[in-house]
Write a protein that holds these residues in place. Structure first.
Motif, PDB file in Angstrom:
ATOM      1  N   ILE A 119       0.876  -1.171   0.000  1.00  0.00           N
ATOM      2  CA  ILE A 119       0.000   0.000   0.000  1.00  0.00           C
ATOM      3  C   ILE A 119       0.908   1.214   0.000  1.00  0.00           C
ATOM      4  CG2 ILE A 119      -1.870   1.227   1.145  1.00  0.00           C
ATOM      5  CD1 ILE A 119      -2.565  -1.385   2.582  1.00  0.00           C
ATOM      6  N   ARG A 120       0.875   1.966  -1.078  1.00  0.00           N
ATOM      7  CA  ARG A 120       1.770   3.105  -1.231  1.00  0.00           C
ATOM      8  C   ARG A 120       0.968   4.397  -1.215  1.00  0.00           C
ATOM      9  NH1 ARG A 120       4.246  -0.680  -5.662  1.00  0.00           N
ATOM     10  NH2 ARG A 120       5.768  -1.800  -4.370  1.00  0.00           N
ATOM     11  N   PRO A 121       1.479   5.427  -0.543  1.00  0.00           N
ATOM     12  CA  PRO A 121       0.712   6.672  -0.415  1.00  0.00           C
ATOM     13  C   PRO A 121       0.673   7.455  -1.721  1.00  0.00           C
ATOM     14  CG  PRO A 121       2.905   6.957   0.519  1.00  0.00           C
ATOM     15  CD  PRO A 121       2.782   5.501   0.147  1.00  0.00           C
ATOM     16  N   LEU A 122      -0.453   8.080  -1.971  1.00  0.00           N
ATOM     17  CA  LEU A 122      -0.606   9.026  -3.074  1.00  0.00           C
ATOM     18  C   LEU A 122      -1.052  10.343  -2.449  1.00  0.00           C
ATOM     19  CD1 LEU A 122      -0.548   9.546  -6.111  1.00  0.00           C
ATOM     20  CD2 LEU A 122      -2.938   8.819  -6.208  1.00  0.00           C
ATOM     21  N   PHE A 123      -0.075  11.234  -2.224  1.00  0.00           N
ATOM     22  CA  PHE A 123      -0.326  12.467  -1.496  1.00  0.00           C
ATOM     23  C   PHE A 123      -1.048  13.500  -2.369  1.00  0.00           C
ATOM     24  CE2 PHE A 123       3.553  10.713   0.509  1.00  0.00           C
ATOM     25  CZ  PHE A 123       3.081  10.584   1.809  1.00  0.00           C
ATOM     26  N   ALA A 124      -1.858  14.308  -1.718  1.00  0.00           N
ATOM     27  CA  ALA A 124      -2.562  15.383  -2.416  1.00  0.00           C
ATOM     28  C   ALA A 124      -1.581  16.411  -2.967  1.00  0.00           C
ATOM     29  CB  ALA A 124      -3.557  16.050  -1.476  1.00  0.00           C
ATOM     30  N   ASP A 129       8.200  18.833   5.019  1.00  0.00           N
ATOM     31  CA  ASP A 129       9.473  18.288   5.497  1.00  0.00           C
ATOM     32  C   ASP A 129       9.295  17.432   6.741  1.00  0.00           C
ATOM     33  OD1 ASP A 129      10.758  19.530   3.418  1.00  0.00           O
ATOM     34  OD2 ASP A 129      11.465  21.236   4.600  1.00  0.00           O
ATOM     35  N   TRP A 130       8.425  17.863   7.670  1.00  0.00           N
ATOM     36  CA  TRP A 130       8.260  17.099   8.897  1.00  0.00           C
ATOM     37  C   TRP A 130       7.702  15.695   8.615  1.00  0.00           C
ATOM     38  CZ3 TRP A 130       3.556  15.096   9.981  1.00  0.00           C
ATOM     39  CH2 TRP A 130       2.428  15.715   9.429  1.00  0.00           C
ATOM     40  N   MET A 131       6.862  15.586   7.593  1.00  0.00           N
ATOM     41  CA  MET A 131       6.300  14.289   7.244  1.00  0.00           C
ATOM     42  C   MET A 131       7.357  13.398   6.584  1.00  0.00           C
ATOM     43  SD  MET A 131       2.944  13.450   4.883  1.00  0.00           S
ATOM     44  CE  MET A 131       1.761  13.940   6.148  1.00  0.00           C
ATOM     45  N   THR A 132       8.122  13.963   5.676  1.00  0.00           N
ATOM     46  CA  THR A 132       9.175  13.193   5.005  1.00  0.00           C
ATOM     47  C   THR A 132      10.225  12.713   5.987  1.00  0.00           C
ATOM     48  OG1 THR A 132       8.829  14.488   2.985  1.00  0.00           O
ATOM     49  CG2 THR A 132      10.901  13.280   3.173  1.00  0.00           C
ATOM     50  N   ASN A 134       9.981  12.038   9.088  1.00  0.00           N
ATOM     51  CA  ASN A 134       9.500  11.075  10.083  1.00  0.00           C
ATOM     52  C   ASN A 134       8.673   9.947   9.462  1.00  0.00           C
ATOM     53  OD1 ASN A 134      10.183  12.357  12.861  1.00  0.00           O
ATOM     54  ND2 ASN A 134       9.354  14.056  11.651  1.00  0.00           N
ATOM     55  N   TRP A 135       8.770   9.763   8.144  1.00  0.00           N
ATOM     56  CA  TRP A 135       7.873   8.849   7.464  1.00  0.00           C
ATOM     57  C   TRP A 135       7.950   7.429   8.005  1.00  0.00           C
ATOM     58  CZ3 TRP A 135       3.540   9.083   5.283  1.00  0.00           C
ATOM     59  CH2 TRP A 135       3.055   8.015   4.524  1.00  0.00           C
ATOM     60  N   GLN A 136       9.143   6.939   8.313  1.00  0.00           N
ATOM     61  CA  GLN A 136       9.265   5.570   8.815  1.00  0.00           C
ATOM     62  C   GLN A 136       8.501   5.376  10.117  1.00  0.00           C
ATOM     63  OE1 GLN A 136      10.585   2.995   7.121  1.00  0.00           O
ATOM     64  NE2 GLN A 136      10.850   4.479   5.460  1.00  0.00           N
ATOM     65  N   ARG A 137       8.369   6.427  10.898  1.00  0.00           N
ATOM     66  CA  ARG A 137       7.667   6.339  12.174  1.00  0.00           C
ATOM     67  C   ARG A 137       6.149   6.474  12.026  1.00  0.00           C
ATOM     68  NH1 ARG A 137      11.331  10.379  15.983  1.00  0.00           N
ATOM     69  NH2 ARG A 137      13.284   9.193  15.879  1.00  0.00           N
ATOM     70  N   ILE A 138       5.718   7.251  11.054  1.00  0.00           N
ATOM     71  CA  ILE A 138       4.300   7.612  10.987  1.00  0.00           C
ATOM     72  C   ILE A 138       3.574   7.018   9.786  1.00  0.00           C
ATOM     73  CG2 ILE A 138       4.727   9.780  12.207  1.00  0.00           C
ATOM     74  CD1 ILE A 138       4.473  11.227   9.504  1.00  0.00           C
ATOM     75  N   SER A 139       4.252   6.226   8.965  1.00  0.00           N
ATOM     76  CA  SER A 139       3.624   5.731   7.732  1.00  0.00           C
ATOM     77  C   SER A 139       2.360   4.921   8.010  1.00  0.00           C
ATOM     78  CB  SER A 139       4.626   4.892   6.935  1.00  0.00           C
ATOM     79  OG  SER A 139       5.067   3.775   7.689  1.00  0.00           O
ATOM     80  N   GLY A 140       2.339   4.210   9.136  1.00  0.00           N
ATOM     81  CA  GLY A 140       1.165   3.404   9.463  1.00  0.00           C
ATOM     82  C   GLY A 140      -0.084   4.227   9.671  1.00  0.00           C
ATOM     83  N   VAL A 141       0.075   5.455  10.126  1.00  0.00           N
ATOM     84  CA  VAL A 141      -1.066   6.350  10.309  1.00  0.00           C
ATOM     85  C   VAL A 141      -1.783   6.580   8.978  1.00  0.00           C
ATOM     86  CG1 VAL A 141      -1.711   8.734  10.859  1.00  0.00           C
ATOM     87  CG2 VAL A 141      -0.106   7.493  12.329  1.00  0.00           C
ATOM     88  N   TYR A 142      -1.022   6.558   7.897  1.00  0.00           N
ATOM     89  CA  TYR A 142      -1.562   6.838   6.570  1.00  0.00           C
ATOM     90  C   TYR A 142      -1.818   5.562   5.754  1.00  0.00           C
ATOM     91  CZ  TYR A 142      -0.296  11.495   7.950  1.00  0.00           C
ATOM     92  OH  TYR A 142      -0.212  12.682   8.644  1.00  0.00           O
ATOM     93  N   GLY A 143      -1.855   4.428   6.455  1.00  0.00           N
ATOM     94  CA  GLY A 143      -2.199   3.168   5.809  1.00  0.00           C
ATOM     95  C   GLY A 143      -1.151   2.643   4.869  1.00  0.00           C
TER      96      GLY A 143
END
Length: 237
Positions: A119-124, A129-132, A134-143
């Motif tokens: 499941i790969r994100p398709l961002f709007a 920068d804060w999301m990029t 920390n992505w490894q930590r927060i990717s699950g929040v975005y499925g």
């Protein structure tokens, strides 16, 4: 072998319509398929969207009035006619080879009980920068779920997500979803599939990672904020 693609939805007819369009464009050659949409009490144009999709797909809709995605999933399991249930969400775009990749996995590992794909994100828009950072930590929040390019057996510490999950129906019916878990209306708490899959593994049912079975998960602008992230972690806490 009949595949049931199961989609649970609530008041997201626009994203459901887009998802069904990608499903109709996917390679279904040689596959026996039904699409089952479970409407969890929508008040928008969900029924019209499904009716319109009938010209493209072998699709039907059932209603589960009791709010909560776990209730909707249990209804899908009861209503599924397929030998396997292919779970996905109303806010994903499926790759053209998605169904074929799962069909190959079922044929390759017939003794397994479940299979999970990327499941790969398709961002709007380009993520901040804060999301990029920390992505490894927060990717699950975005499925998001991407576990590499090589197949492997899951364990109870590493599991697929329900946005791209295939389970043999006779096994799925032995492990109902807990209605206390998962999104309910505007509630954001997810993870209703986790205890189900852990129970399967505890019973020595094997599951395989299928890296070439991929979908994209839409991440709308309103979720790309620190406020949204804080709400998610607060609900989990």
């Amino acid at each position: 072998m009949l595949f049931t693609v199961a989609v649970c939805t609530w008041n997201r007819c626009a994203s459901l319509e887009r998802m069904l369009q990608t499903l109709a464009a996917a390679d279904r050659s040689g596959l026996d398929l039904e699409v089952l949409v479970v409407d969890n009490g929508s008040s928008d144009d969900t029924a019209r969207v499904v009716q319109a999709a009938a010209s493209m797909l072998p699709i039907r809709i059932v209603t589960e009035p009791e709010r909560g995605v776990a209730n909707a999933r249990n209804t899908a399991v009861r209503e599924a006619r397929g030998d396997v249930i292919v779970w996905t969400d109303d806010d994903v775009l499926v790759d053209r080879d998605w169904l074929q990749a799962h069909a190959r996995a079922v044929a390759r590992w017939p003794g397994a009980g479940f299979y999970g794909g990327a499941i790969r994100p398709l961002f709007a828009y380009d993520p901040p920068d804060w999301m990029t950072a920390n992505w490894q930590r927060i990717s699950g929040v975005y499925g998001a779920r991407d576990l590499g390019q090589m197949p492997f057996l899951f364990d109870d510490r590493c599991l697929p997500y329900s946005g791209n999950l295939v389970v043999h129906t006779h096994i799925m019916r032995r492990y109902p979803f807990d209605p206390r878990l998962g999104p309910r209306g505007t509630g954001r708490l997810g993870g209703e599939e986790t205890p189900v899959l852990r129970a399967m593994i505890a019973d020595r049912i094997r599951g395989w990672w299928v890296p070439d079975a991929a979908v994209q998960h839409l991440v709308p602008a309103e979720r790309m904020t620190l406020s949204y992230l804080g709400q998610i972690y607060a609900s989990r806490g």
